[in-house]
Design an enzyme around this catalytic site. Structure first.
Site, PDB file in Angstrom:
ATOM      1  N   ASP A 126      34.575  48.432  33.644  1.00 37.99           N
ATOM      2  CA  ASP A 126      36.100  48.672  34.372  1.00 37.99           C
ATOM      3  C   ASP A 126      36.522  50.592  33.653  1.00 37.99           C
ATOM      4  OD1 ASP A 126      36.813  47.803  32.130  1.00 37.99           O
ATOM      5  OD2 ASP A 126      37.634  45.881  33.402  1.00 37.99           O
ATOM      6  N   ASP A 128      38.001  38.928  40.043  1.00 40.12           N
ATOM      7  CA  ASP A 128      36.861  38.088  38.472  1.00 40.12           C
ATOM      8  C   ASP A 128      36.900  36.686  39.362  1.00 40.12           C
ATOM      9  OD1 ASP A 128      36.111  39.042  36.388  1.00 40.12           O
ATOM     10  OD2 ASP A 128      38.190  39.081  35.617  1.00 40.12           O
TER      11      ASP A 128
END
Length: 668
Positions: free
Chosen positions: A403, A291
């Site tokens: 995810d 991220d």
């Protein structure tokens, strides 16, 4: 018999904090310790000790005391600690204990070698724990040398079926001791050392992203030795390349950095691009997804690669989430999907938000039990390229559940996911975000439904549809009409089938923002003075506040009374003055349903929104929610077959390339 040093591979280095941050110290070191001068300022840690002796004490046998404290160990480098006489430090910590049970379960190694380089007079104490959290001392070694000596101890992994860690303590006996470095090593056999492509997806966070690059390229981190390329997929309008420190960060990458400007396709679009680029380059063994809003512990990348290199089968290796705002807190240790509810949940016997400074590893029994996971979130996740070739890229979900779906898809194909202790990033915790009420609620609901259609083992998703209906009605009762509308739109789009996913990833965010703009509850203001004063025509009955329902029966009664309240019209006064201010911590449907209007603060405390009861809209939402959930239940078998059959094409590099091209044309 000690294995030869050249036959061993370092799989986990003992490290100290990258920065002088007292809040993270207990994640690395137990006992009394302070930050001292860096070893780089005076050669090695041992050289520093000898220099201090020469300067301050004519007798060589005099005890060395760190400058900063007389009873604390002194951290003098990324891997070095000076321990004064009588002081004991422990490496039973999140980043430095060895998670033996994970290596026992998933890797090809059957023993680990602790290698410690130490000088001075010290006792090295080696411990292990069991899956129950019981502690056993394994061995004690004595060192007495003015020059650094290396001690190696081979430790079997046999007794770690259920859980357990190895670690060591150091005690300075009589004279100062210096830990030069320590590492956990293993015989790798014919296993080579893999390399990774790092993929960072970013949207308008150039400062965070550049800091990550600076950390990766920092001298001494060693991470770039295992990295082929760092790909930054920039999907924002505040460009990473325009940040004043970008040039310095790019130089530290030593030619490994590539920035790709791309239309905003969310996290799944950015990470799919990184996967595709790694496939096309065909030089990396792994893709590490990161991220943009995290702070790195770069050693975690090296550990994840080492673990994947020595795994029995191609394995997804994920990192844990530490709390960015409360740096000693382990926010997420492991996650699974609760099959009957079809919702993410902590892995069995684990807990969210554990403060390792207050309750360290040694004294937290559940941390010693190995956690099994279904997936690892993509704040930090290493995926073997072999897996990507076999199961494809991310699904075009934009954000949320991408995810989770990938972990479930990999598991179905025979590839496990391991959330590896000692590999972690600091990330913004969920309680600081409004992901369940803002525009992200659409993607959470739609993608949850689609993944259930693909993977739920229960007929028609188990309890998921009933729970979804209740949640939608709760939002309507709480005057969160924009959120309820988004959830209904999510169901409508799920009913369209898989053919809508790739085209909508380009346009959907704009549609959601336009939809929310029409709702009062979605209009946030930073200043409380932007709203009329809070007033009530009548005080609370008998001065009583709103009490939380005590049990399930009271909860149902509160919901029914809240629905009955919607039969009454709203007077003019609550439309001109909010009746109450509700802090985010108190925000709940059962409280909000008692009012006709309320000012409600955001999760991050930066803004407020004015909720206003609208009976007509409430009943419309309830009727549509009931009809849509009923339709989804009826059509579940057909939709499930469609979505499952479409996974290979949805995840294919070719279809993703068409989406990338279409999104790029739309930017011109």
């Amino acid at each position: 018999m000690t294995q030869a040093i050249e036959e061993l591979r370092i799989i986990q280095r003992v490290i100290m904090p990258l920065e002088r941050d007292i809040d993270v110290l207990r994640l690395y070191l137990g006992g009394s310790a302070v930050f001292g001068r860096k070893a780089a300022d005076a050669g090695t840690a041992t050289d520093q000790v000898l220099a201090e002796k020469t300067q301050h004490a004519p007798q060589l046998g005099d005890t060395y005391r760190p400058v900063s404290s007389t009873d604390s160990a002194e951290i003098v480098g990324r891997r070095s600690v000076v321990i004064p006489s009588g002081v004991r430090v422990s490496f039973c910590s999140y980043f430095n204990a060895f998670p033996a049970s994970y290596w026992r379960r998933w890797s090809v190694i059957d023993s680990v070698t602790l290698r410690v380089r130490v000088a001075g007079e010290a006792t090295l104490l080696i411990y292990r724990s069991t899956g129950k959290g019981h502690i056993e001392r394994i061995q004690a070694l004595n060192v007495d040398s003015d020059t650094p000596v290396t001690e190696e101890v081979v430790l079997p992994l046999t007794p770690f079926v259920d859980g357990g860690w190895y670690w060591f303590d150091l005690v300075a006996d009589g004279r100062t001791a210096v830990l030069e470095e320590a590492e956990w090593c293993a015989a790798a056999g014919d296993r080579g050392q893999g390399t990774a492509t790092i993929g960072i997806t970013t949207f308008n966070r150039p400062k965070f992203c550049v800091q990550q690059l600076l950390t990766l390229g920092a001298s001494g981190s060693g991470v770039l030795d295992s990295v082929d390329e760092v790909i930054v997929v920039d999907q924002g309008t505040q460009r990473v390349v325009d940040h004043p420190e970008f040039a310095e960060a790019a130089e530290g990458m030593r030619g490994r950095l590539r920035v790709i400007d791309q239309a905003n396709l969310g996290g799944s679009g950015g990470f799919a691009r990184a996967m595709k680029e790694a496939l096309h380059a065909d030089r990396s063994d792994y893709v590490m997804l990161l991220d943009d809003d995290v702070i790195l512990e770069p050693e975690g990348i090296a550990r994840a690669i080492a673990f994947a290199d020595l795994a029995r089968t191609p394995t997804i290796v994920g990192g844990h989430m530490l709390d960015l705002y409360n740096r000693s807190v382990l926010h997420v240790f492991g996650e699974t999907v609760e099959r009957y509810r079809w919702w993410m949940t902590p892995s069995p016997h684990t807990h969210f938000g554990h403060d390792l400074a207050e309750h360290p590893l040694k004294h937290t029994h559940w941390l010693h039990r190995r956690a099994e996971v279904d997936y690892n979130a993509w704040w930090m996740c290493l995926i073997p390229v072999e897996i990507i070739r076999k199961i494809g890229l991310s699904l075009p979900f934009f954000i949320k559940w991408d995810d989770i779906e990938y972990g479930l898809r990999a598991r179905k194909a025979g590839f496990p996911t391991v959330s590896l202790p000692g590999a972690a990033v600091w990330h913004v915790p969920w309680h600081s975000k409004d992901v369940m009420t803002d525009w992200q609620a659409y993607f959470t609901e739609r993608n949850r439904i689609i993944t259930a259609l693909m993977y739920s083992p229960y007929e028609r998703g188990g309890n998921m549809l009933k729970e979804s209906l209740f949640i939608t009605i709760k939002h309507a009762l709480a005057m969160q009409y924009s959120t309820a509308e988004l959830m209904l739109l999510a169901i409508e789009d799920s009913l369209k089938g898989p053919g809508d996913l790739h085209p909508s990833i380009i346009t959907k965010l704009g549609e959601l923002r336009e939809l929310r703009a029409g709702f009062i509850d979605a209009r946030a203001e930073a200043d409380l003075e932007a709203f009329p004063p809070v007033r009530r025509r009548k005080p609370p009955r008998r001065g009583r506040g709103v009490e939380a329902p005590r049990d399930r029966r009271a909860m149902v009664r509160t919901a029914l009374l809240g629905a009955a309240r919607q039969l009454r019209p709203v007077g003019a006064f609550p439309r001109t003055h909010p009746q109450v201010t509700v802090p985010h911590v108190d925000q709940s449907w059962w409280l909000l349903t008692k009012f006709d209007s309320a000012l409600v603060s955001s999760a991050d405390g930066t803004s407020l929104a004015w909720y206003q009861r609208d009976p007509k809209r409430f009943w419309s939402l309830v009727q549509r929610a009931t009809a849509l959930h009923g339709r989804l239940m009826r059509e579940w078998p057909r939709l499930s077959a469609q979505y499952r059959a479409a996974i290979p094409s949805l995840a294919s590099p070719e279809e993703w390339q068409d989406t990338f091209d279409a999104a790029q044309r739309g930017r011109r």
